[in-house]
Structures are given as structure tokens and as C-alpha cells.
Design an enzyme around this catalytic site. Structure first.
Site, short mmCIF file in Angstrom:
data_model
loop_
_atom_site.label_atom_id
_atom_site.label_comp_id
_atom_site.label_asym_id
_atom_site.label_seq_id
_atom_site.Cartn_x
_atom_site.Cartn_y
_atom_site.Cartn_z
N HIS A 1 50.93 40.86 33.41
CA HIS A 1 49.44 40.60 32.92
C HIS A 1 49.08 40.76 33.72
O HIS A 1 47.76 41.28 34.09
CB HIS A 1 49.27 39.18 32.77
CG HIS A 1 48.25 39.10 32.57
ND1 HIS A 1 48.34 38.91 31.12
CD2 HIS A 1 47.79 38.36 33.24
CE1 HIS A 1 46.32 38.13 31.32
NE2 HIS A 1 46.32 37.44 32.13
N GLU A 2 48.95 40.38 35.22
CA GLU A 2 48.52 40.37 37.14
C GLU A 2 48.31 41.44 37.18
O GLU A 2 47.26 42.08 37.71
CB GLU A 2 49.05 39.72 37.57
CG GLU A 2 49.50 38.14 37.19
CD GLU A 2 47.90 37.04 36.81
OE1 GLU A 2 47.29 37.58 37.59
OE2 GLU A 2 48.26 36.41 36.31
N HIS B 1 45.38 43.03 35.78
CA HIS B 1 43.71 42.33 36.78
C HIS B 1 43.83 42.98 38.15
O HIS B 1 42.52 43.37 38.38
CB HIS B 1 44.44 40.59 36.83
CG HIS B 1 43.89 39.83 35.71
ND1 HIS B 1 42.72 40.33 34.91
CD2 HIS B 1 44.62 39.43 35.37
CE1 HIS B 1 43.25 39.62 33.96
NE2 HIS B 1 44.03 38.78 34.32
#
Length: 267
Positions: free
Chosen positions: A25-26, A29
């Protein structure tokens, strides 16, 4: 020793899976932020005090923190990164504005924010595709384990151990096929062909009419036969690359829809 076993069997796998999901997920980003020209100050797996970390050439601090219940990417230009040593907000220089999240265009900021969940969806699709292509997708075969008393199945003469071959004109490949057909035939007599004792038997069953409420609150009728599947009768169907990807997309969308439905029901 019991506590150690519980931690090893439950806590460790949970932390590992959560850490993988957080990292993916990170990373979504981070990847879009870096390609949008945003400076990333910190990439952390976990919260709290740092256990281990290092700096890369771009100036990002990669670290593993003490509390493994999440993670974060800290980008330059967010509220707390535009303050001076005394905590007061300060104006940014032209060079800092070029690498500031807050000074990027609206579409770039939307892309950076959306990249996290998109990365998780993409990861799920890749993971499912790998499983379907290598191990295969489990399919519950149409074997009867138990027959409910006073059910349509009992009245029709179905017995534990029967393999259901056909319902009407349709060949049955899995227990899901049986469930789908029976559900759509409430109160309608249907012909069922089963394999028993080395031969085939022709039976007639009339699924019991049962009313259920849909997600929209409307009642509808479904048919019930009254049999349970034999969970030991499972086969794994392997797919080619294209079919594995397509099926993984279907499964990911289906599971996401069910999660949203469950959340809606909770609310």
C-alpha cells in the site's frame, strides 16, 4: 509454552501478512509520489520508535518501527513538514515547492493518494493469478455428505455418498453448479441423475420454497434441496495465464463487493 504456540501460530502470521499489505500500500503512494517529483522524507513499516533504518540516495529514511500495526509514507509538503524548528509554519523556497506534495497539481495529488489502494488491488490480482496458475482454484465436487430429514432430497431418495451427475439437461461439475440450479427452481419438480453403487439412478426432487431478503430489502423465493457437500471431495483446476488473470480480477471484485456489503450491513 502454550502462549508461545499461540503467538507463533496466530500473532506472527497476522503481523507478517499485515506488514506485506502495508508495504504494498505505502509503496503505491511512494512510487507515484517519486514519479510526480515529490520528495519522500520517511517510508515506515510500523509506528512508534525506530528499530532499524537507513537513508537512500534520494534522502528517504526507510525504517522498521516498533509497533507493527500499520505504516506510513511522509512526504515533504505535508502540514508538519513545512514548519521551522519552533513549530511555526514557514514559507517554502522555490526549490522546495518543486518537491512539495502541497504544491503539486490536483490530479497529481489525487493520483498519489489513490495509488495506495490501487496497489493493494493490483497485488491481490497478481497473487490470485499466481495461485490459480500454479496451484489451481479449488472446486467442491457434487458429492452428498448428509441429507437433512424431511427435506426435498430425502423425499427424492438421495443418500449420503451420492455423486450428482446431472440436474435436468445440465451436467453438474461442482457443488456450486448444483446450488445455482436448485436455488433457481423453487417448487419446480426436477430430474436428478446420481451415481451410486457403480450405476446411475434417476430421481425426481421438488426444491422447497424458501424466502430470503436481498441486499435491497426485497424478498425473493429460492429453492432448497436439503443436502450438504462432502468437503473432502475437492479438485484443483489450473488455468492458463490469461484465464488466471481474468479469474483473479473476478475474485478480487467479488470479494471487495462482499466486504462492502458486510460493512453496509454492520452500519
Amino acid at each position: 509454552m502454550e502462549l508461545f504456540g499461540f503467538v507463533w501460530d496466530n500473532v506472527v502470521p497476522f503481523v507478517f501478512v499485515l506488514s506485506v499489505l502495508v508495504f504494498v500500500h505505502e509503496m503505491g503512494h511512494y512510487w507515484v509520489a517519486r514519479r510526480s517529483g515529490v520528495r519522500v522524507d520517511v517510508f515506515s513499516i510500523g509506528f512508534g520508535p525506530e528499530i532499524y533504518g537507513w537513508n537512500d540516495k534520494a534522502g528517504t529514511r526507510w525504517k522498521i518501527s516498533a509497533i507493527p500495526l500499520g505504516g506510513y509514507v511522509k512526504m515533504f509538503g505535508e502540514a508538519d513538514s513545512m514548519s521551522d524548528d519552533e513549530g511555526d509554519e514557514r514559507p517554502l523556497t522555490d526549490a522546495e515547492k518543486k518537491v512539495s506534495f502541497a504544491h503539486k497539481g490536483l490530479l497529481q495529488r489525487i493520483a498519489i493518494v489513490a495509488a495506495g489502494p490501487i496497489a493493494n488491488f493490483a497485488f491481490a490480482i497478481v497473487l490470485f493469478a499466481g495461485i490459480f496458475g500454479i496451484s489451481g482454484s479449488p472446486r467442491l465436487l457434487p458429492f452428498v455428505a448428509t441429507v437433512q430429514s424431511d427435506s426435498a432430497a430425502e423425499r427424492a431418495g438421495l443418500l449420503p455418498g451420492d455423486e450428482i451427475l446431472r440436474v435436468g439437461d445440465e451436467t453438474i461439475h461442482s457443488f456450486d453448479d448444483l446450488r445455482r440450479i436448485i436455488s433457481g427452481k423453487p417448487g419446480v419438480p426436477i430430474q436428478i441423475v446420481v451415481a451410486r453403487d457403480g450405476g446411475e439412478r434417476n430421481l425426481t426432487a421438488t426444491p422447497v420454497v424458501h424466502k430470503v431478503s436481498g441486499a435491497d430489502g426485497q424478498e425473493r423465493e429460492v429453492g432448497l434441496l436439503g443436502v450438504a457437500a462432502d468437503s473432502s471431495k475437492v479438485e484443483y483446476v489450473r488455468f492458463g495465464p490469461a484465464e488466471a488473470v481474468w479469474k483473479s480480477v473476478e475474485v478480487t471484485i467479488s470479494m471487495s463487493g462482499r466486504i462492502l456489503e458486510y460493512l453496509g450491513q454492520i452500519i
